[in-house]
Structures are given as C-alpha cells and as structure tokens.
Enzyme design. Structure first.
Site, PDB file in Angstrom:
ATOM      1  N   LYS A 194       0.889  -0.972   0.062  1.00  0.00           N
ATOM      2  CA  LYS A 194      -0.029   0.087   0.040  1.00  0.00           C
ATOM      3  C   LYS A 194       1.022   1.219  -0.094  1.00  0.00           C
ATOM      4  CE  LYS A 194      -4.157   1.388  -0.305  1.00  0.00           C
ATOM      5  NZ  LYS A 194      -5.198   0.988  -1.439  1.00  0.00           N
ATOM      6  N   SER A 386      -8.410  -0.370  -5.311  1.00  0.00           N
ATOM      7  CA  SER A 386      -8.626   0.089  -3.963  1.00  0.00           C
ATOM      8  C   SER A 386      -9.921   0.257  -3.698  1.00  0.00           C
ATOM      9  CB  SER A 386      -7.759   1.281  -3.469  1.00  0.00           C
ATOM     10  OG  SER A 386      -7.701   1.046  -2.094  1.00  0.00           O
TER      11      SER A 386
END
Length: 587
Positions: A194, A386
C-alpha cells in the site's frame, strides 16, 4: 488617500470581474441554445472522410457544456469528447454510407492505456467494413503510435519525430520538501504494497513498491506490443530490441524498421487521399471531425432496459460532483435502478483509483442489494483499484481490460503533523482546553500523535482492512487468507487479476453489457446511461467556477499541475482511505 483609491480600485475590479463572468455566461447560454437547436441533425457530406485526432481531453463520458466552442479562457476554448461517444461515433461511421474512411491524426494522446486500447479496437472494427483508415502525423508519441499502427497505412512528416523506447512510470517524492517546511506525515496503514503514502514519507520507492510497479508495467508493455506486432508484422522480440536500443527516433528510422509506410509532407498525404476518394486535385476533401460527427438516432421500442451506471473519479463522501464518485449520489442511483421495473440488469462502469473507505462501503452495500434483485455486472476502465475494487467486488461478474489497474486491496490513514511549520517557521502556537483525553484527536495539527493515539487509529485501519478482505472473499468466493495474500495493497493489471481470481473475464464494456443481457434473458432491450446528464444550464455556475480554477492552475503550473492536485487530494481527504498508490501515469 492612497488607501481610499486602493480600496475603490479593488471594488471596481471585483465588480468588473463579476460582470465579465456573467457576460460570458450569457454568451454561453445563447451559443448553447443555438447549438441545441441544430443538434438533432448533422451535415455530413457524401464521399467524406472522418477526421480523428484524439488531441483533446478524453473523460469516461461526454459532459455537455454551454461554453463549448467559445473562445473564453478555461471555459470553451477546446471541445472534448468522452470515451463513450468516441466509440459509438466510430461504430456509427462504420455503417454510414457518407463516410468513406478515417483520417487518423494522433500526436499527443492523454488517456489511460485501457481506454486507448478500446479506441484502437473500435478502429480495428471499423476496418472490417472495407473502409480505409489512414494515419498521418508530424510527431508520434508512443501512445499516438499505438493507435496509429492500426491503420492500413501509416505516414510521417519527413522531418517529423517518433518515440519508441519502452514504457515508464515515475513517482514524485515530496518528503524532503515537507521536511524543509516542517511538516511530518504520520502514516497508519495495512498492506505491504500500500504505497499511496510513500511520496510523503520516502525519497524513493520501497522495494515492495518497485516490485509491483515493475510487474504491472511489464504486463501493460506486453499488451502494448502485441497489437503493434500483429498489425505491422514485426515480431515482439524485434520490438523489444528496437525499443531497448532506441533505434527509432526520426522518420528515416521509422521507415527502416517498418514502423511506417512512408514519409510525406501533409500536402502530399492529402493529394494521395484525394486520389483514393476520386476527387479532382483542385477540389477540397469533404471531411467532418469526430468531435462534430453525430450518430443517426436509433429507435428501439422495447420497454426493457439495461442500465449503464458510470462511476468515475475519486470516491468521496456525500454527493460529490460530476468529476468524482459521491457515495450518497451513486448509492441513490443504484437504489433507483433496483426499484425500476423497466431496468432488467445493471452494468456499473468503474474508472476510479479509490478514495473514502466509508463512501466505498456505502456503494458496495447498494451493489449487494441490487444483485439480490437483478443482474449487476462491473466493467472496469483504466483504473478500478482500492475503493474502486471495493465497490466492484460484490457484483455478479467483473470484466476488465488487460491494461486495467486494479486490486490495491489495502487501507491507510495519513495525518499531517505541522508543528514544525506552525511553531518554527510561522511562529504560530495553539493552546486548548479539553474535557477528555482524546477530545483533540485528529483536530490538532500542531502536535504529533501519541503512541496510544497511533494504536487507536491503527486498530480502526485494521478493522476496515478486515471488512475489505471479508467483502472481497464473499464476492469472489475466496478464503479470506487468500484475499489477504493477494491483497496487501498490491496493484495488478486486469490480465494479472484474471489469473488470481479478482476478475472474471477480459473484455470491454460491450462484453459486460452482453453478459448482463444474457443473465437477464434479454434479446431486445434499450441501453440507458446513468446518472442522467444534467442540462448544461442546471450546473452552470458551479461548473464554470471549476473550469476557471482548472484553467488558471494549468496556465500557472503547466505540467506540474498534477503534483499540486495530488497533494491537494491527500490533504483534503477525510477519514480512512482505500486509495490506489499515487497517480499512475504510463508514458
């Protein structure tokens, strides 16, 4: 006295600006009204060429503006056409007897690779009609050449240039600049990959981020080379070698390595085009731009509908605007479609890097409820990552392009500590009184988080990640452990995502629509697009303000505008985010 004149002049200037804005609005209304009166028909000459340049902004969907075509800075200086209309107009021209062929003139194409592939496929399909596609340009960037290589013949100005050196993706890191300003970005996240926070806390890519960028860039590069290889009859190994050694830089190189069919000046190209059309050399070529070409209206009396709902842009809380995905607005549209008996199936078109975790969950809930009532398919554009994947995961089936960037199943929070900037740089100090130990949590920008506060926020992030992975596991029929292993914030291309079970099929929006029709057992149906396009006058003032701001930012910052917008996006984001790492731009 000087102050008096200063304030008087400021007031007069302000009044003048307001007057000018309203003057332009009135002109826009008149121009739009005139345009709308004549918009039902299009004057397409016979024996005509359709001119396609793609040198304009290409959003997911055309958004009408009353200022279009007006020479007003930031408002109407350039027409735009959405991907939806580009595809439909090329398809319409395929069967239009007045159109003999396409003159393709791409130079700089500013759109994602998945969208670019869709345009290329439309041109490929156009050729099956037996009509010609000819490409000519003074300069071919790599994206422009990718599109141009579909043509029957490709030409370049003898003094023109051409890029073919492989794809690259760069990230701008701002940690050192923030350090100098006295701003510390405090990170709370879940996911090894991430990387949305990296530009603010590092000066270079982490090893994990470099790994994922390398993987998805190579996957996109493979998809980029394949159609060029097929249409130009050059092996992919040769294309790799040519790019790695940067052997094609000018027109002469392009001819030598068979990238183009010849070098001609524009007048020579047009002379050849006249000859192909059977036009006398002294007469002009009849042509119409793709921007002005209008499809003939198709009539379908079927009551049954397939709804295509566009969700493009950053996912934000509340209503949002036409340029982003408002959680409340899109969830409300899904509720309407679910309750509309005329709508037999829904295709959710997602083109988003993600955003608010809360807004994503609100939309995902409506997707799940819709699925209980009628088929709902997801068609992915350039991005569905996402939060963009979050809202897609519970659909009946997910369709992606090979070049789509998706996945990025991870969560983060970014909290700025501006103590150094406020105290040391600006001499600003804050003092407060509170009734509880955590009363000022996330409201005091002039101090760092305590260890206990970090722990609280990390716990929230962990809970949202557990919810995210659980939702994906349910929607994709996978174990949570499996989702976690392919999650961790890692970005995948559509082709890679197919192999790990995150998408069902490689295919464009037309394939998704057909799948929706099959599942709903429909043979005859209308396709209706949502949200309904607003009348240009309905949101005139709001859109004008945004366009003026965008124009001013572009005028002052040029190519650096994207960096400022990226920083603004992060700093204005409220709550915990499920967002793709930074803005990925493939060049």
């Amino acid at each position: 006295m000087k102050s008096f004149f200063k304030y008087v002049l400021a007031t007069v200037t302000g009044i003048g600006i307001v007057f000018l804005i309203f003057f332009f609005i009135i002109i826009g209304m008149v121009a739009s009204a005139i345009k709308q009166v004549g918009s039902t028909t299009v004057d397409v000459p016979t024996n005509a060429v359709l001119y396609v340049s793609l040198g304009h902004e290409i959003p997911e969907r055309t958004s009408p503006s009353p200022f279009e075509g007006l020479d007003v800075p930031g408002l109407g200086e350039q027409k735009t056409l959405g991907l939806n209309d580009i595809i439909s107009r090329i398809a319409a021209a395929k069967s239009d007897d007045r159109i003999r062929g396409i003159y393709l003139n791409p130079t700089y194409v500013n759109v994602g690779m998945a969208s670019l592939k869709r345009i290329r496929e439309a041109l490929e399909d156009f050729k099956t009609s037996g009509k010609f596609v000819l490409a000519y340009s003074d300069v071919y960037t790599q994206k422009a050449y990718y599109v141009a290589s579909v043509a029957d013949s490709v030409y370049l100005n003898p003094q023109g240039s051409m890029e073919f050196k492989g794809l690259s993706s760069s990230i701008t890191f701002m940690k050192e600049a923030l350090d100098k300003l006295g701003v510390e970005m405090q990170v709370v996240k879940v996911g090894t990959y991430k990387s949305a926070v990296e530009p603010f806390v590092l000066n270079e890519m982490s090893a994990a981020n470099r790994e994922q960028v390398t993987a998805y860039l190579n996957s996109i590069y493979h998809s980029f080379l394949q159609p060029i290889s097929a249409d130009r009859n050059i092996s992919t190994d040769s294309l790799h070698y040519i790019a790695d050694n940067y052997l094609v830089r000018n027109a002469e190189d392009a001819v030598r390595y068979r990238f183009i069919d010849g070098t001609v000046y524009k007048d020579e190209f047009l002379a050849g085009l006249k000859q192909r059309l059977g036009i006398d050399d002294k007469k002009d070529i009849s042509s119409i731009s793709l921007l002005d070409y209008t499809e003939k209206e198709k009539k379908n009396t079927s009551r049954d509908r397939i709804a295509v709902l566009y969700a493009h842009g950053e996912i934000v809380d509340g209503e949002g605007s036409s340029g982003n995905i408002g959680g409340d607005r899109i969830s409300r549209e899904l509720r309407k479609l679910r309750r509309d008996d005329r709508v037999k199936a829904v295709v959710l078109r997602v083109n988003s890097p993600g955003g608010s975790a809360l807004a994503s969950d609100i939309i995902a809930r409506e997707v799940a409820l819709t699925k209980e009532v009628k088929p709902i398919m997801v068609s992915m554009g350039d991005y569905a990552a996402s939060g963009g994947y979050y809202i897609a995961a519970l659909a009946d089936s997910i369709f992606a392009e090979k070049e789509t960037l998706t996945g990025s199943i991870g969560v983060f929070g970014l909290i700025p500590n501006m103590k150094g900037l406020m105290n040391n740089k600006l001499g600003i100090h804050v003092d407060e009184v509170k009734t509880g130990k955590f009363a000022d949590l996330l409201t005091s920008p002039d101090r760092p988080l305590t260890a206990e506060e970090y722990s609280i926020i990390q716990s929230q992030v962990n809970d949202i990640y557990a919810t995210f992975t659980g939702l994906v596991a349910k929607g994709r029929k996978l174990d949570v452990a499996r989702v976690d292993s392919i999650g961790q914030g890692r970005v995948w291309t559509g082709e890679q995502a197919l192999g790990i079970g995150l998408v069902d099929r490689i295919g464009n929006i037309d394939v998704a629509i057909q799948a929706a029709a099959n599942k709903a057992k429909l043979d005859d149906y209308n396709i209706v697009y949502y949200p309904a396009v607003k009348d240009p006058f309905a949101s005139l003032l709001g859109s004008s303000k945004e366009k003026i701001k965008a124009w001013m930012l572009e005028d002052e910052l040029g190519e650096y505008r994207s960096y400022i917008e990226q920083l603004k996006t992060i700093t204005r984001s409220s709550g915990i985010q499920v967002r793709m790492p930074y803005n990925v731009e493939i060049r």
